[in-house]
Write a protein that holds these residues in place. Structure first.
Motif: not given
Length: 169
Positions: A74-90, A147-157
């Motif tokens: 779920a953490l990786v999926r959440r990070h990917a979903e959030l990442g898809d929203g940056l292009l309009p801001w850029a 933040d979501s990417g760091a949580k996905a990468a470091w959760h239980d790591g």
């Protein structure tokens, strides 16, 4: 692009996005508020925004590759979903940077860039407000994605206790 020197490209490219989006946002806001800064930066502002805009889908594509090569959770999926929203801001940062550069360039070319300060026009005030909104949205989105990417990468790591036997903090 999937790997760079044996490392997932996303892990490396993300650093460009984390630096370029806030830098572009800050430059845009400064130039919108202070036209002299826009005149001094000239074409650098839209070029910076273009590099920022290009770095976002490159990083996202590398992230999609990486997502297919890590355990699904779920953490990786959440990070990917959030990442898809940056292009309009850029994209917004880029469009505003180009408009600001074009407007300041036209104003300077027409001789309107004299030493007498002029009151803010409604169009200029709207440009400042729009720049502030897009810049803030872009920076907040980068923070949330990171933040979501760091949580996905470091959760239980990691362990809260040192693995080499020493207690350093």
């Amino acid at each position: 692009m999937s790997l760079v020197n044996g490392l997932p490209a996303h892990v490396l490219l993300v650093h460009f996005v984390v630096v370029l989006v806030p830098l572009t946002a800050l430059a845009l806001v400064v130039c919108a508020i202070w036209p002299e800064a826009a005149r001094r930066l000239g074409v650098v502002l839209p070029l910076l925004a273009l590099v920022t805009l290009v770095s976002v889908p490159l990083t996202s594509n590398a992230g999609e590759w990486l997502e297919g090569h890590v355990a699904d959770n779920a953490l990786v999926r959440r990070h990917a979903e959030l990442g898809d929203g940056l292009l309009p801001w850029a994209g917004g940062l880029f469009v505003l940077a180009v408009v600001l550069w074009w407007k300041v360039g036209r104003t300077a070319a027409s001789g309107a860039a004299d030493a007498t300060p002029r009151p803010a026009t409604p169009v200029r005030a709207a440009a400042v407000v729009l720049s502030l909104v897009v810049a803030a949205g872009a920076v907040v989105d980068v923070y949330r994605i990171g933040d979501s990417g760091a949580k996905a990468a470091w959760h239980d790591g990691y362990s809260e206790t040192a693995s080499h036997g020493g207690d350093e903090g």
